[in-house]
Motif scaffolding. Structure first.
Motif, short mmCIF file in Angstrom:
data_model
loop_
_atom_site.label_atom_id
_atom_site.label_comp_id
_atom_site.label_asym_id
_atom_site.label_seq_id
_atom_site.Cartn_x
_atom_site.Cartn_y
_atom_site.Cartn_z
N SER A 57 -10.59 30.14 57.34
CA SER A 57 -11.13 29.89 55.99
C SER A 57 -12.02 28.25 56.35
N ILE A 58 -12.32 28.05 57.49
CA ILE A 58 -13.19 26.87 57.68
C ILE A 58 -14.44 26.67 56.72
N CYS A 59 -14.95 27.90 56.66
CA CYS A 59 -16.24 27.90 55.97
C CYS A 59 -15.90 27.54 54.38
N MET A 60 -14.85 27.78 53.96
CA MET A 60 -14.60 27.59 52.65
C MET A 60 -14.10 26.06 52.56
N LYS A 61 -13.57 25.49 53.46
CA LYS A 61 -13.03 24.16 53.61
C LYS A 61 -14.20 23.20 53.45
N SER A 66 -16.48 23.99 47.23
CA SER A 66 -15.18 24.01 47.23
C SER A 66 -14.31 22.62 46.87
N GLN A 67 -14.93 21.67 46.42
CA GLN A 67 -14.65 20.32 46.43
C GLN A 67 -14.01 20.08 45.16
N GLY A 68 -13.57 20.79 44.31
CA GLY A 68 -13.01 20.32 43.09
C GLY A 68 -13.56 20.99 41.84
N ASP A 69 -12.84 20.81 40.84
CA ASP A 69 -13.51 21.42 39.42
C ASP A 69 -14.75 20.70 38.85
N ASN A 70 -15.58 21.59 38.43
CA ASN A 70 -16.71 21.37 37.86
C ASN A 70 -17.61 20.73 38.83
#
Length: 81
Positions: A57-61, A66-70
């Motif tokens: 899941s490096i791609c998602m990190k 994927s860095q937070g809400d909104n």
């Protein structure tokens, strides 16, 4: 979102197996009601690494989405300006 991804490419650059294509490729042909699906992931390259690391899941990190809400709205606003 696709326009942003085409410019960002953080996932593609960070993938340890180079399993992410710069452009979507045909994935599954002739699904009833859907026809063809397309993806940017080369499963043959991705899955062994994913299994070996119990979920690479490096791609998602590294994905800005994927860095937070909104975060979508912040990225959209900055991208359009």
């Amino acid at each position: 979102m696709e326009n942003f991804c085409e410019k960002c490419r953080k996932c593609e650059k960070s993938c340890p197996t180079q399993a992410i294509y710069p452009k979507k490729q045909p994935s599954i042909e002739n699904i009833p009601g859907i026809n063809q699906t397309r993806t940017c992931i080369d499963r043959e390259k991705c899955y062994p690494q994913f299994s070996k690391t119990l979920g690479c899941s490096i791609c998602m990190k590294v994905c800005p989405f994927s860095q937070g809400d909104n975060i979508y709205y912040t990225i959209k606003e900055n991208f359009l300006n």
